[in-house]
Design a protein around this motif. Structure first.
Motif, PDB file in Angstrom:
ATOM      1  N   MET A  63     131.942  78.531  27.879  1.00  0.00           N
ATOM      2  CA  MET A  63     132.810  78.327  26.715  1.00  0.00           C
ATOM      3  C   MET A  63     134.245  78.739  27.089  1.00  0.00           C
ATOM      4  O   MET A  63     134.747  78.321  28.123  1.00  0.00           O
ATOM      5  CB  MET A  63     132.293  79.117  25.504  1.00  0.00           C
ATOM      6  CG  MET A  63     130.796  78.968  25.245  1.00  0.00           C
ATOM      7  SD  MET A  63     130.315  77.370  24.595  1.00  0.00           S
ATOM      8  CE  MET A  63     130.602  77.653  22.855  1.00  0.00           C
ATOM      9  N   ALA A  64     134.882  79.608  26.274  1.00  0.00           N
ATOM     10  CA  ALA A  64     136.212  80.118  26.598  1.00  0.00           C
ATOM     11  C   ALA A  64     136.174  81.589  26.971  1.00  0.00           C
ATOM     12  O   ALA A  64     137.216  82.234  27.059  1.00  0.00           O
ATOM     13  CB  ALA A  64     137.146  79.915  25.404  1.00  0.00           C
ATOM     14  N   LEU A  81     127.711  84.553  23.794  1.00  0.00           N
ATOM     15  CA  LEU A  81     126.563  84.717  24.674  1.00  0.00           C
ATOM     16  C   LEU A  81     125.253  84.276  24.022  1.00  0.00           C
ATOM     17  O   LEU A  81     124.209  84.271  24.682  1.00  0.00           O
ATOM     18  CB  LEU A  81     126.453  86.186  25.119  1.00  0.00           C
ATOM     19  CG  LEU A  81     127.676  86.716  25.883  1.00  0.00           C
ATOM     20  CD1 LEU A  81     127.501  88.201  26.188  1.00  0.00           C
ATOM     21  CD2 LEU A  81     127.900  85.924  27.170  1.00  0.00           C
ATOM     22  N   GLU A  82     125.326  83.909  22.760  1.00  0.00           N
ATOM     23  CA  GLU A  82     124.146  83.404  22.060  1.00  0.00           C
ATOM     24  C   GLU A  82     124.561  82.925  20.677  1.00  0.00           C
ATOM     25  O   GLU A  82     125.680  83.163  20.215  1.00  0.00           O
ATOM     26  CB  GLU A  82     123.093  84.505  21.905  1.00  0.00           C
ATOM     27  CG  GLU A  82     123.552  85.708  21.101  1.00  0.00           C
ATOM     28  CD  GLU A  82     122.468  86.757  20.973  1.00  0.00           C
ATOM     29  OE1 GLU A  82     121.965  86.921  19.858  1.00  0.00           O
ATOM     30  OE2 GLU A  82     122.140  87.387  21.990  1.00  0.00           O
ATOM     31  N   GLY A  83     123.664  82.185  20.040  1.00  0.00           N
ATOM     32  CA  GLY A  83     123.824  81.858  18.631  1.00  0.00           C
ATOM     33  C   GLY A  83     124.817  80.771  18.313  1.00  0.00           C
ATOM     34  O   GLY A  83     125.128  80.564  17.135  1.00  0.00           O
ATOM     35  N   PHE A  84     125.331  80.040  19.309  1.00  0.00           N
ATOM     36  CA  PHE A  84     126.256  78.957  18.995  1.00  0.00           C
ATOM     37  C   PHE A  84     125.489  77.817  18.342  1.00  0.00           C
ATOM     38  O   PHE A  84     124.370  77.495  18.741  1.00  0.00           O
ATOM     39  CB  PHE A  84     126.971  78.482  20.256  1.00  0.00           C
ATOM     40  CG  PHE A  84     128.137  77.575  19.976  1.00  0.00           C
ATOM     41  CD1 PHE A  84     129.180  78.011  19.188  1.00  0.00           C
ATOM     42  CD2 PHE A  84     128.188  76.294  20.495  1.00  0.00           C
ATOM     43  CE1 PHE A  84     130.272  77.188  18.914  1.00  0.00           C
ATOM     44  CE2 PHE A  84     129.267  75.458  20.240  1.00  0.00           C
ATOM     45  CZ  PHE A  84     130.310  75.907  19.443  1.00  0.00           C
ATOM     46  N   ASP A  85     126.088  77.177  17.326  1.00  0.00           N
ATOM     47  CA  ASP A  85     125.330  76.237  16.500  1.00  0.00           C
ATOM     48  C   ASP A  85     125.456  74.779  16.950  1.00  0.00           C
ATOM     49  O   ASP A  85     125.113  73.873  16.196  1.00  0.00           O
ATOM     50  CB  ASP A  85     125.757  76.374  15.036  1.00  0.00           C
ATOM     51  CG  ASP A  85     127.186  75.936  14.794  1.00  0.00           C
ATOM     52  OD1 ASP A  85     127.939  75.819  15.779  1.00  0.00           O
ATOM     53  OD2 ASP A  85     127.549  75.711  13.631  1.00  0.00           O
ATOM     54  N   MET A  86     125.949  74.541  18.149  1.00  0.00           N
ATOM     55  CA  MET A  86     125.921  73.214  18.745  1.00  0.00           C
ATOM     56  C   MET A  86     125.143  73.307  20.050  1.00  0.00           C
ATOM     57  O   MET A  86     125.077  74.376  20.664  1.00  0.00           O
ATOM     58  CB  MET A  86     127.357  72.714  19.004  1.00  0.00           C
ATOM     59  CG  MET A  86     128.179  72.538  17.738  1.00  0.00           C
ATOM     60  SD  MET A  86     129.930  72.139  18.075  1.00  0.00           S
ATOM     61  CE  MET A  86     129.768  70.500  18.792  1.00  0.00           C
ATOM     62  N   PRO A  87     124.529  72.216  20.496  1.00  0.00           N
ATOM     63  CA  PRO A  87     123.765  72.272  21.754  1.00  0.00           C
ATOM     64  C   PRO A  87     124.663  72.617  22.933  1.00  0.00           C
ATOM     65  O   PRO A  87     125.805  72.146  23.010  1.00  0.00           O
ATOM     66  CB  PRO A  87     123.211  70.840  21.895  1.00  0.00           C
ATOM     67  CG  PRO A  87     123.290  70.251  20.519  1.00  0.00           C
ATOM     68  CD  PRO A  87     124.469  70.889  19.855  1.00  0.00           C
ATOM     69  N   ALA A 110     139.562  82.969  15.147  1.00  0.00           N
ATOM     70  CA  ALA A 110     138.322  83.114  14.380  1.00  0.00           C
ATOM     71  C   ALA A 110     137.353  81.948  14.498  1.00  0.00           C
ATOM     72  O   ALA A 110     136.325  81.945  13.825  1.00  0.00           O
ATOM     73  CB  ALA A 110     138.664  83.339  12.900  1.00  0.00           C
ATOM     74  N   ASP A 111     137.618  80.946  15.327  1.00  0.00           N
ATOM     75  CA  ASP A 111     136.657  79.858  15.485  1.00  0.00           C
ATOM     76  C   ASP A 111     135.362  80.358  16.107  1.00  0.00           C
ATOM     77  O   ASP A 111     135.369  81.262  16.943  1.00  0.00           O
ATOM     78  CB  ASP A 111     137.246  78.749  16.367  1.00  0.00           C
ATOM     79  CG  ASP A 111     138.302  77.937  15.632  1.00  0.00           C
ATOM     80  OD1 ASP A 111     138.492  78.156  14.421  1.00  0.00           O
ATOM     81  OD2 ASP A 111     138.938  77.078  16.278  1.00  0.00           O
ATOM     82  N   GLY A 112     134.250  79.727  15.734  1.00  0.00           N
ATOM     83  CA  GLY A 112     132.944  80.203  16.164  1.00  0.00           C
ATOM     84  C   GLY A 112     132.690  80.121  17.646  1.00  0.00           C
ATOM     85  O   GLY A 112     131.775  80.788  18.155  1.00  0.00           O
ATOM     86  N   ASP A 113     133.468  79.314  18.376  1.00  0.00           N
ATOM     87  CA  ASP A 113     133.290  79.257  19.827  1.00  0.00           C
ATOM     88  C   ASP A 113     134.151  80.298  20.538  1.00  0.00           C
ATOM     89  O   ASP A 113     134.212  80.320  21.772  1.00  0.00           O
ATOM     90  CB  ASP A 113     133.575  77.854  20.373  1.00  0.00           C
ATOM     91  CG  ASP A 113     134.986  77.367  20.076  1.00  0.00           C
ATOM     92  OD1 ASP A 113     135.539  77.743  19.023  1.00  0.00           O
ATOM     93  OD2 ASP A 113     135.541  76.604  20.890  1.00  0.00           O
ATOM     94  N   HIS A 114     134.790  81.177  19.760  1.00  0.00           N
ATOM     95  CA  HIS A 114     135.561  82.299  20.314  1.00  0.00           C
ATOM     96  C   HIS A 114     135.172  83.613  19.640  1.00  0.00           C
ATOM     97  O   HIS A 114     135.098  84.648  20.294  1.00  0.00           O
ATOM     98  CB  HIS A 114     137.066  82.064  20.122  1.00  0.00           C
ATOM     99  CG  HIS A 114     137.587  80.881  20.859  1.00  0.00           C
ATOM    100  ND1 HIS A 114     138.320  80.984  22.033  1.00  0.00           N
ATOM    101  CD2 HIS A 114     137.476  79.550  20.606  1.00  0.00           C
ATOM    102  CE1 HIS A 114     138.638  79.770  22.461  1.00  0.00           C
ATOM    103  NE2 HIS A 114     138.141  78.885  21.606  1.00  0.00           N
ATOM    104  N   PHE A 115     134.944  83.557  18.362  1.00  0.00           N
ATOM    105  CA  PHE A 115     134.569  84.721  17.561  1.00  0.00           C
ATOM    106  C   PHE A 115     133.123  84.518  17.112  1.00  0.00           C
ATOM    107  O   PHE A 115     132.852  83.965  16.057  1.00  0.00           O
ATOM    108  CB  PHE A 115     135.524  84.853  16.372  1.00  0.00           C
ATOM    109  CG  PHE A 115     135.232  86.003  15.449  1.00  0.00           C
ATOM    110  CD1 PHE A 115     134.771  87.215  15.926  1.00  0.00           C
ATOM    111  CD2 PHE A 115     135.442  85.866  14.095  1.00  0.00           C
ATOM    112  CE1 PHE A 115     134.514  88.272  15.060  1.00  0.00           C
ATOM    113  CE2 PHE A 115     135.201  86.914  13.214  1.00  0.00           C
ATOM    114  CZ  PHE A 115     134.728  88.117  13.703  1.00  0.00           C
TER     115      PHE A 115
END
Length: 303
Positions: A63-64, A81-87, A110-115
């Motif tokens: 990711m980033a 490191l876990e729990g991201f909601d896209m494959p 605050a985006d979910g792929d950073h926070f």
């Protein structure tokens, strides 16, 4: 036990973060890709990577995110490191529950792929402090994390490491009707200028290109975001940054991790970058978890 109202707020925030990540392409006028590049095979690491040493080592987390060990001072930037909601296309190089300790975690926005709340909830008990913008700090305070918010331009230290917030332009939520009831400000997102005993690195975060992005001193490494997304640097903007700092190593991130072939923020292709960038040998296509040792540029290469 968590109160019902607080639980609802957490669920609402997670849904909002997910929508935030997915909505960036609503206003994206760039061409969409049918294929996407994938990161090299993950190199897993464990507690040994957190040991004290005599160098500064960076590891891309996918990711980033990055993990940095600077002579025993350890911190992560935007760890997911876990729990991201896209494959996802990768295996993360360490599980959040296996992180032994961190002196700090830095969050750019605050985006979910950073926070990532699923990640941070498991890191909070082994992290001394979280650092971010005033806005993200307010979100973390609501969750009871040990946190400190800063304005753009503010500096703080983590052990011997000095860190300053740099400007970003990533308030795309304001251009997506109905996405948020809150008006986002540019200072809600940031980058980080990081000075270690072994050199300086710049983590610009997610941002449109700003004039000051081309006016910094030459750092010894850039955590390099490149894609066709108009709410990131764009490929043309990334090339301008590379040209402004022609000898600085570029450690690629925000690519090759998420299975979203029609979603431009995740679709940078290192092969296309290398074809066009100044001094392509300094483009580092790291595998998740692969170590990179930071070193200072030669005097003649410093702008």
């Amino acid at each position: 036990m968590m109160k019902t109202g607080r639980f609802s707020l957490i669920i609402l925030f997670l849904l909002s973060a997910s929508l935030a990540v997915k909505a960036q392409d609503v206003s994206d006028s760039s061409r969409l890709k049918k294929e996407q590049a994938k990161a090299p095979e993950t190199q897993f690491f464990g507690k040994e990577a957190f040991d004290k040493n005599n160098k500064t080592t960076l590891r891309w987390l996918g990711m980033a995110g990055f993990f940095i060990n600077s002579r025993g001072t350890t911190f992560m930037i935007d760890p997911v490191l876990e729990g991201f909601d896209m494959p996802v296309l990768i295996d993360f190089p360490i599980k959040a529950k296996d992180v032994p300790s961190l002196d700090a975690v830095l969050i750019t926005h605050a985006d979910g792929d950073h926070f990532s709340l699923p990640t941070i909830n498991k890191l909070k008990d082994v992290t001394q402090i979280f650092h971010s913008t005033i806005y993200v700090d307010s979100l973390m305070q609501n969750e009871g994390y040990p946190t400190k918010g800063h304005n753009i331009g503010d500096s703080f230290t983590v052990g011997p490491v000095k860190i300053r917030l740099t400007a970003a332009d990533h308030a795309y939520q304001n251009e997506t009707p109905g996405m948020s009831t809150r008006w986002f400000k540019n200072e809600d997102a940031c980058g980080f200028w990081i000075e270690t005993p072994d050199g300086t690195l710049w983590a610009p975060g997610d941002s449109r290109l700003l004039p000051e992005h081309l006016e910094y001193p030459a750092s010894d490494a850039i955590l390099f975001d490149f894609s066709d997304s108009e709410w990131h640097f764009t490929m043309e903007g990334a090339l301008k940054i590379a040209e402004a700092y022609p000898h600085t190593p570029l450690l690629l991130n925000h690519w090759g991790s998420v299975d979203a072939p029609d979603f431009t923020p995740f679709n940078g292709d290192p092969k296309e970058l290398k074809k066009r960038v100044v001094n392509p040998d300094r483009v580092f296509v790291l595998a998740p978890g692969e170590p990179f040792n930071l070193s200072k540029l030669k005097i003649e290469d410093i702008k």
